[in-house]
Every structure is written in C-alpha cells, then in structure tokens.
Design an enzyme around this catalytic site. Sequence first.
Site, short mmCIF file in Angstrom:
data_model
loop_
_atom_site.label_atom_id
_atom_site.label_comp_id
_atom_site.label_asym_id
_atom_site.label_seq_id
_atom_site.Cartn_x
_atom_site.Cartn_y
_atom_site.Cartn_z
N LYS A 1 0.81 -1.22 0.00
CA LYS A 1 0.00 0.00 0.00
C LYS A 1 0.84 1.27 0.00
O LYS A 1 2.04 1.27 0.23
CB LYS A 1 -1.00 -0.03 1.15
N ARG B 1 -3.25 -10.09 4.98
CA ARG B 1 -3.64 -10.25 3.57
C ARG B 1 -2.53 -9.70 2.70
O ARG B 1 -2.20 -8.51 2.78
CB ARG B 1 -4.95 -9.51 3.33
#
Length: 286
Positions: A225, A265
């Site tokens: 991210k 995840r």
Amino acid sequence: MSTLRGRGTAWGLPEWDRCAVMGVVNVTPDSFSDGGRWFDTTAAVKRGLELVAEGADLIDVGGESTRPGATRVDEEEELRRVVPVVRGLAAEGVTVSVDTMRASVAAQAVTAGAALVNDVSGGLADPGMIPAVAAAEVPFVVMHWRGFSDNMNNLAVYDDVVGEVLAELRTRMEAVIDGGIAPERIVVDPGLGFAKLAPHDLALVAHLAELHDLGRPLLVAASRKRFLGAVLADGRTTPPPARERDAATAAVSAIAAHEGAWAVRVHEVRATADAVRVARAVEGAR
C-alpha cells in the site's frame, strides 16, 4: 473441520496456531498492484494454487479494484470474474474468501465454495449484504470504510485516527449484529489505505493492540500500500512501485503477527509466510 483461530470460536474453518496468511488473487485488469496478470479463470486458479504452495492458508478472490480513484464494475462482470475462480479453487480443497461489496456476488461465491466474505465496505455499499451473509452463516470481515474509492481520499480527515477508527468499527459491528450476523462470525479490519493517508496508516499499525478492544479477530491488509511506498521513498520524489514493497509488507506482517492478528492479507506470500512463522516461534520461546 475444527475452529478458526480467534477466541475459540467454532466457524467451520481450519485452525491455525499462528497468524494466518491470506493470499490475494485479483481477477481484475486494473488493480493497483497486479491488475491484469490473473485476468482469466485458468490463470487465476493457477495463481491461487501457487500462493498456497508458497504458504498461504486461505485465498482472497476479488473481481473489482478498490485502489484509490477506481470506478466500479457492473454486477454481471464481477460475477463472471469471481465465481468460476472461487469454484475452481474450492474444488482443489483451498479455503477461499471472496472480496466483494455486492450481496449477489457474496451469495453466489459462497454457493460456489467460498468460506468467508470479505467486504471492504463492511456491508455499507449494498444493503442486501448483511442479510445475505447472515443467511449463508459464514464469517464476515467488517472493514473500516468511509466511502467508495473514487472519493475516499477526500474523507481522510481525523483528529484521532485510532480512536475514530475504533469507534466507527464498533458502530459498524453493532449494525452487522443487529442485521443478523452472529458476533462470533465477525472479523475486523482497520482498513489501511482506505480514506487514510500515510500517517494515519502508520498510527494504526503502531496501535494494532488497541483494536483487540473490539473483541474480534483482526485482519491486517497492508500489502504494497501507499503508506509503505511513502516510507520507502525516504525523501525521493517518486516512491518505489507496488511490486517493490513486498519486503516492507513482510515487516508489517511480522508486526501484525506479534500483535496477535488473526490474519494478514498479502499479494506475495513467501516472505510473509516466513515472517509469521518466525513471530510464532519467538512467541513460543518466551
């Protein structure tokens, strides 16, 4: 079947004695990380099986990008992308999660073999989602969410990001429970990168332990991210691309495992699978 790791709750999923690794298969042409690489059923199923071989405990299949600025795909297209992949992986004995904001996709994916519904909107995007998951009697990931991807950057305004995320997640959990989903089937996710800037994400990672106040298993989804890109940029104008953030992802995975997360995840599994196993070994040596 035994139990899902997390406060001894019987959910009909395999039990793990450490933080689990959720591998990501994006059946999309426009994911921020790997869009287009697995954009057909055969390639996507193969990718899921590769991630399991590398150490993933379950596979999260999604057919709609939620990157910042992304526009939505229509329901028919999302179903076309997702359901055959879920069916193919489930047929191979893989524990599958479906990543969707649509009740119809969730319901059909569960019928095809998905064991868990991962809705980044926590049931806010589709009023039919909570009844559908309640009827399916499967675990449900409630993520902190303030709006769709095309506008979420404008919603990244906080006075106290940890306190506000906790309060908003608690409110959402109450709504989900009132809608018929059993409390013991809820997993919470702080929503790193969703309506959050890099300092917000870092603060949440630094305070993961406080999220246990919600009393539910915790999913942490930091993989590749923007906040990791910002950290790795280290003063450079351009941060490294998403695919060069896997070592940083593994570092967050180790932190999350140390803080008692139920699962992390990730797009690339091997380094994170090693990280959570080392974290468990260190914990066991105390």
